[in-house]
Each structure stands twice: as C-alpha cells, then as structure tokens.
Design an enzyme around this catalytic site. Structure first.
Site, PDB file in Angstrom:
ATOM      1  N   SER A 156       0.890  -1.105  -0.316  1.00 29.77           N
ATOM      2  CA  SER A 156       0.368   0.081   0.418  1.00 29.77           C
ATOM      3  C   SER A 156       0.847   0.949   0.141  1.00 29.77           C
ATOM      4  CB  SER A 156      -0.678  -0.047   1.384  1.00 29.77           C
ATOM      5  OG  SER A 156       0.113   0.229   2.167  1.00 29.77           O
ATOM      6  N   GLY A 178       1.174   1.556   3.983  1.00 30.66           N
ATOM      7  CA  GLY A 178       2.642   1.204   4.222  1.00 30.66           C
ATOM      8  C   GLY A 178       4.008   1.556   4.170  1.00 30.66           C
ATOM      9  N   GLY A 179       4.148   1.544   2.542  1.00 32.52           N
ATOM     10  CA  GLY A 179       5.036   1.944   1.599  1.00 32.52           C
ATOM     11  C   GLY A 179       5.704   2.750   1.506  1.00 32.52           C
ATOM     12  N   GLU A 228       6.988  -0.574  -4.971  1.00 32.82           N
ATOM     13  CA  GLU A 228       5.692  -0.564  -5.626  1.00 32.82           C
ATOM     14  C   GLU A 228       4.634  -0.216  -5.021  1.00 32.82           C
ATOM     15  OE1 GLU A 228       2.519  -1.572  -7.438  1.00 32.82           O
ATOM     16  OE2 GLU A 228       3.414  -3.244  -7.211  1.00 32.82           O
ATOM     17  N   CYS A 247      -2.007  -4.941  -9.012  1.00 32.89           N
ATOM     18  CA  CYS A 247      -1.544  -3.633  -8.711  1.00 32.89           C
ATOM     19  C   CYS A 247      -1.508  -2.981 -10.003  1.00 32.89           C
ATOM     20  CB  CYS A 247       0.001  -3.476  -8.458  1.00 32.89           C
ATOM     21  SG  CYS A 247       1.005  -4.576  -9.374  1.00 32.89           S
TER      22      CYS A 247
END
Length: 501
Positions: A237, A240-241, A260, A297
């Site tokens: 996400s 979070g990323g 990503e 994605c």
C-alpha cells in the site's frame, strides 16, 4: 508440513508471541511472530554471508536460482493447496503464479549466466597521451550487500518469499532477509523451506536467506533501519510503503527503498475506437477490472472517454458485463473491508453517479461501477485514488482539452492505456508525451492486467506508482536494483574481479 517458525540462517526458530492465518475453512494454523531481536540475528547472518555470496562466481548463483525453482516445483501441490486455503485464489491462478515465479528464477539465472547485466566497460590506458596520460579504467556492476524484502499480500508467490525482489537480489549476489506477509504465512513457510533446501543442496552460507514471519510494525521498522541492510524491496500500500520509505531516508546512512505502491492505471478510449467498438472495449475492461477480484496493482480502475451517446452506450455495456459477476473471495477480511471503504468514499463524492453497486460480504467483493464527468474528476482529488478491488470509474470529457487536462493531472502510474483506431492517431500523438511522463508501461488496444516477465518489461513508474522508477520490479532490469557500479583504475590483471579479466 508447516514449520510454523522463522528461518534464521539455516535454523527454524520459534518465539514467545504467535499469530494465526485466516483460512477460508478449517482450523487456523499458528505461527511464531517476529521480533526486532530476530531481525538483528538475520541481518548479522546476511552480512556474514555477503563475504562469500558477494564475491561468488556467477555459476554458483545460477545453480542456486535454478535449484530454488526446482524445489518449489517439487512442493507445488502442497504450496497450491495452502494458497487456496489461505488466500481464496483459485488453484489455476496459483499454479500459473508458481510457473511465473519459477520461470522468473530461471530467466534471471540465464541472464546473469550471459553476463550482460554486469555492464562491463573498459577504457585502456593511454600512457603517451599529452598533456597527461590516462590510466587503465574498467567498470562493472557489483552487489550492494544484504537486502530486505517485504512479501506482498496479492501475490503469495511471484512477489513474496521467492518472488521478484528475492530472485533479483540473489542473482546480484546479495543475501536476503524476507519479512513474510501475514495474509499467507503458510505459503511463505513452505516456500522458505524450498529456498533453504536449495541453499543446502548448493552448499551456500546459511545466512544467504532468512525469513521472519508476522510481528508488529516494530519488526518492519527494525528491518529497514538495521545498519547492515543495504536496500529494501517492497510491494504494498501507499501508506505502508511511504512510512517505510521515510524510515529508510531518515537513517544516518540512507538506503534505497524500492517500493511499488499502487496505481489506478487509467485507460483513455479515443473517439473513433469508442464509436467503432465501444461495447467490445467495455466488456474487455470489465473482465480486466474484475480479474482476481481486482486485486492486481495493474487493475484499470479509471476509463476516460468523450461524452455523448457512444459514452452512454459504453456505460451500459460495462454495467451489463459487470452485473453477472459473482462475489469473489478477497485475500483477507481487512482487504475486503478496505475495498468497501474505498467504494463508499467514491459514492459519497458530489457529482458521482453509482451505476452498479451490490453489497458485499465480510471477505468478498462484488463489482462497483461509478460515472462522473471530467470537470468533477478534476475538482475532487479523491477520485484519482486507488481502490484495491473490482471498482471502476468512468470519466466522460467534454473535449480534447479536458482529456489532456486529466492526463496532466494524473499522478505517477504503473500503466496507461490508449484504445484507438488509426483515425485517432493525431489525438493519441498529442496525449503520448504526457502519458509517457506518467507511467512506466504504455499500452495500445490492450488491458494492463498481466505483466510479462521478460527483458523489456517495465513494472514501475513515477511516484506514487513506485519510489524509484529507474529500477522496475519485474524483468531482468530489476537485478540492477541491487547492484552499484565500481571503477577499477590501474589494477593489475591478477587483482581484478574474475568477470573483468
């Protein structure tokens, strides 16, 4: 059989805290939960392993990658059964994903065996050059050190324990510490067993590969901030990323974070194509939108097309194609809940019409379809945000200028797509410079779900699609994530790395 533990430098290690998976049926499985202390142990072992793996011959890494593929295939039935049980993905989907994973491992083995990834360059010495001589200069790519990999929720094989980032790092010569995803710990356990069996068969340092399961946010934070970790691979996400990316940047020694983070993958249907085959494109879009419950994605969440009767027919055709689609199981209850929240967020925005919306259960999703106009889309930034699931938005534009404004307003994307006929060539030519700046992969008359693993593939794009667009997460170019160029000046032949002699 499941070990239910962490794999740390060749040993299966337990911990006091535990967690369980979320199987669709039957009793849940229990797993040891990670801790920062385990992260420290795995990172130290990886650093120790780097003194051998980082200077290993390509032939040894080639054999290791191929053996990992073999060991995964040997456990194929067990891995697939566990994947169906944990994720709700179909047996056919998981068998195909395993083939993609093992194919990627073998592709990387072939690629490093050929040696082209080293990017070797040589400027011979010019001792007689005036006014100053030039020394002998040679360059090649070298591995960077231990790499942390975060498993993805939506690809339990291809983007997880032995998936793309792990395969790329091992191909480069970098030991790997995997943070298994809690959506499929059983699959991660079985795949880790396969990797370790390959490591033992190839007689490699036990710190070459470790995996830590579960744990709270402190475990992930400890992993990206550990001073021995030199890069991070992440698929997940945006929230979070971005949090992990910021931690990497805030280190005393910042390290690259290859994240990503998602994309809405817009499709632009141009005038002639819409008039000639709008219903056909709508049906294809509906199939792509709902593939795998929309948990890709590259899911094409937004379609942009010219307003008018042909656009109305497109909306009707899309609704007709989506209405019969049954509820699909999502990867976890949390992901299903987030999908419902995203759909509700779109529905609450003024000027958005709900075309199709059927209530979903606690762990399933049904297609959602919404429509709005270009001016309204431009006025509400939330309409450009990803919804992870089978939710689509159709945006009708008043003219070519508004379509171009939407293209310019897009954030970074993994993909953008043009549906066009030759009569649309001038319009497409005007859009392409903008779309090229927005995405890593451009498609014509196709659908973005389905990412080929090959030399020419780019799976990445400008932020927020990814955090470092020059190093995609799919294909042989991804090995470059975990390499850095080193120049050797004036070296005698005997001191040069084998690959530069």
């Amino acid at each position: 059989m499941l070990r239910g533990k962490h794999l740390i430098a060749g040993e299966w290690v337990g911990s006091d805290a535990t967690f369980t998976n979320e199987p669709l049926s039957g009793q849940a499985d229990t797993f040891a939960a990670g801790t920062p202390a385990l992260v420290d142990r795995a990172a130290a072992a990886a650093e120790d392993a780097f003194w051998s793996s980082g200077y290993s011959r390509r032939a040894a890494r080639v054999a290791f990658l191929r053996r990992i593929a073999d060991e995964n295939e040997a456990r194929g039935a067990e891995i697939t059964a566990m994947g169906v049980r944990e994720t709700g993905l179909s047996e056919a989907r998981l068998v195909g994903e395993r083939g993609r994973t093992t194919g990627q491992l073998r592709l990387f083995a072939d690629h490093i065996e050929a040696g082209d990834y080293l990017d070797r360059r040589h400027d011979p010495a010019l001792p007689d050059r005036a006014p100053l001589p030039r020394p002998d200069l040679r360059l090649m790519q070298r591995p960077i050190g231990p790499v942390a990999v975060f498993g993805a929720s939506n690809f339990p094989l291809a983007f997880s324990t032995a998936g793309g980032d792990t395969a790329a790092a091992l191909a480069a010569g970098c030991p790997v510490v995997v943070k298994g995803h809690s959506a499929h710990p059983g699959v991660s356990d079985l795949v880790a067993q396969a990797v370790d069996a390959a490591r033992v068969a190839c007689d490699l340092h036990p710190g070459t590969f470790s995996q830590i399961q579960g744990g709270n946010r402190a475990v992930g934070q400890a992993l990206v901030q550990h001073p021995l970790i030199r890069a991070v691979g992440f698929t997940g996400s945006l929230g979070g990323g971005r949090a992990l990316f910021d931690l990497c940047a805030a280190r005393p020694d910042p390290i690259p974070f290859f994240g990503e983070l998602g994309s809405v993958n817009p499709m632009f249907v141009l005038d002639a194509a819409l008039a000639a085959r709008g219903s056909e494109i709508a049906a294809g879009w509906a199939a792509s939108l709902t593939l795998g419950a929309g948990q890709f994605c590259t899911n094409p969440g937004i379609v942009v097309l010219p307003a008018g009767p042909a656009a109305d027919a497109f909306v009707e055709a899309a609704e007709a194609a989506l209405k019969p689609v049954d509820a699909q199981i999502m990867l976890t209850g949390g992901i299903a809940s987030a999908c419902r929240a995203g759909r509700d967020r779109i529905a609450a925005i003024p000027g958005v019409r709900a075309v199709l919306g059927v209530p979903s259960g606690p762990r399933d999703a049904r297609p959602g379809l919404f429509a709005t106009n270009g001016a309204n889309w431009l006025a509400h930034a939330a309409l450009a945000e990803e919804v992870f699931g089978p939710v689509g938005l159709i945006v009708t534009v008043a003219d070519a200028a508004e379509r171009l404004s939407i293209a310019r307003a897009l954030e970074g994307q993994l993909t953008t797509t043009l549906h066009m006929d030759m009569a649309d060539a001038a319009t497409a030519r005007a859009l392409l410079p903008v779309l090229e700046r927005r995405a890593g992969r451009l498609l014509v008359n196709g659908y973005p779900t389905g990412v080929e693993v090959c030399d020419a593939m780019v799976h990445g794009g400008p932020y927020p699609a990814s955090t470092k667009f020059g190093a995609p997460s799919v294909g042989t170019l991804s090995i470059r994530r975990f390499l850095r160029p080193v120049c050797y000046q004036g070296f005698p032949e005997t001191l040069l790395p084998d690959d530069l002699r």
